[in-house]
Design an enzyme around this catalytic site. Structure first.
Site, short mmCIF file in Angstrom:
data_model
loop_
_atom_site.label_atom_id
_atom_site.label_comp_id
_atom_site.label_asym_id
_atom_site.label_seq_id
_atom_site.Cartn_x
_atom_site.Cartn_y
_atom_site.Cartn_z
N GLU A 1 14.39 -5.25 6.83
CA GLU A 1 14.32 -4.32 5.71
C GLU A 1 12.86 -4.24 5.28
OE1 GLU A 1 16.93 -6.19 2.91
OE2 GLU A 1 18.73 -5.58 4.01
N ALA B 1 -5.57 -1.32 -12.06
CA ALA B 1 -5.13 -1.13 -10.68
C ALA B 1 -4.30 0.14 -10.56
CB ALA B 1 -4.31 -2.34 -10.23
N GLU C 1 -9.09 4.70 -11.25
CA GLU C 1 -8.22 3.81 -12.01
C GLU C 1 -8.99 3.10 -13.13
OE1 GLU C 1 -4.97 3.54 -12.07
OE2 GLU C 1 -4.64 4.89 -10.38
N PRO D 1 3.75 -9.58 3.02
CA PRO D 1 3.90 -9.11 4.40
C PRO D 1 5.25 -9.40 5.04
CG PRO D 1 2.44 -11.00 4.31
CD PRO D 1 2.72 -10.61 2.89
N GLY D 2 6.09 -10.18 4.41
CA GLY D 2 7.41 -10.45 4.96
C GLY D 2 8.32 -9.24 4.90
N GLU E 1 2.21 -3.11 1.79
CA GLU E 1 1.24 -2.80 0.75
C GLU E 1 -0.04 -3.61 0.95
OE1 GLU E 1 0.71 -2.59 -4.08
OE2 GLU E 1 2.10 -4.06 -3.25
N GLU F 1 0.82 10.27 -17.18
CA GLU F 1 1.69 10.59 -18.31
C GLU F 1 2.79 9.56 -18.55
OE1 GLU F 1 4.85 13.65 -16.26
OE2 GLU F 1 3.00 14.49 -17.07
N GLU G 1 2.34 6.27 -18.08
CA GLU G 1 1.67 4.97 -18.11
C GLU G 1 1.13 4.71 -19.51
OE1 GLU G 1 -1.00 2.85 -14.83
OE2 GLU G 1 -2.00 4.58 -15.69
#
Length: 184
Positions: free
Chosen positions: A38, A76, A92, A114-115, A119, A140, A142
């Protein structure tokens, strides 16, 4: 052949979202058996270690639905399609804090989980901060509060689990190491 490579037999996208996609891959394992994986597909993100001339770390507090609480983090955000990470970092920083910077240096990039996810977060160090007269508006959906704290205050907030994410913990440790080595 890559060591321990898992060859994809089939791949099915289960969900396509605004930020992530979820897929299930059937793979052939190195020993010939098969298994399912997955996977979360993510466009990548940046985070900015921003330090004021007074030695304060520029952070934001925001609510994180996945955690059901507010935490304090370095600025971030996710990469937009085709956008260079340094451009995202400047955007950002501007959107979340109202600061611009004279210099932006890439520090490191790392995979968050990484499992199951691809990202990749790019960490930048912003120097020569200045307040922008016409800062870009935040997204908008955030809502953030600007916070400027010392390294010592950040360490205390980590102990209280107010700072509780990997990128921000990395930033604090990076600043501690730099301070111990005469700064950067």
């Amino acid at each position: 052949m890559k060591k321990f490579e898992e060859k994809t037999i089939s791949s099915e996208t289960l969900y396509k979202g605004k930020i992530i996609n979820l897929q299930v891959d059937e793979v052939e394992l190195p020993d010939g058996n098969t298994s399912k994986r997955e996977l979360i597909k993510h466009p990548g993100a940046v985070a900015v270690i921003a330090l004021t001339d007074e030695g304060k770390i520029v952070m934001v507090e925001q609510y994180r639905k996945a955690l059901e609480k507010s935490i304090i983090e370095i600025p971030a955000g996710k990469l937009e399609a085709g956008e260079e990470p340094s451009v995202t970092a400047k955007r950002e920083l501007e959107e979340e804090t109202g600061y611009g910077c004279k210099q932006l240096d890439h520090i490191i990039s790392f995979y968050t989980s990484p499992g199951f996810a691809d990202e990749l977060v790019h960490i930048y160090f912003a120097k020569g901060l200045y307040v922008l007269e016409n800062a870009k508006a935040a997204d908008e959906d955030e809502f953030v509060e600007l916070i400027e704290i010392t390294i010592e205050e950040a360490i205390q907030l980590m102990k209280k689990q107010r700072i509780y994410d990997a990128k921000t913990a990395y930033a604090i440790q990076y600043l501690q190491l730099q301070a111990g080595q005469g700064g950067k």
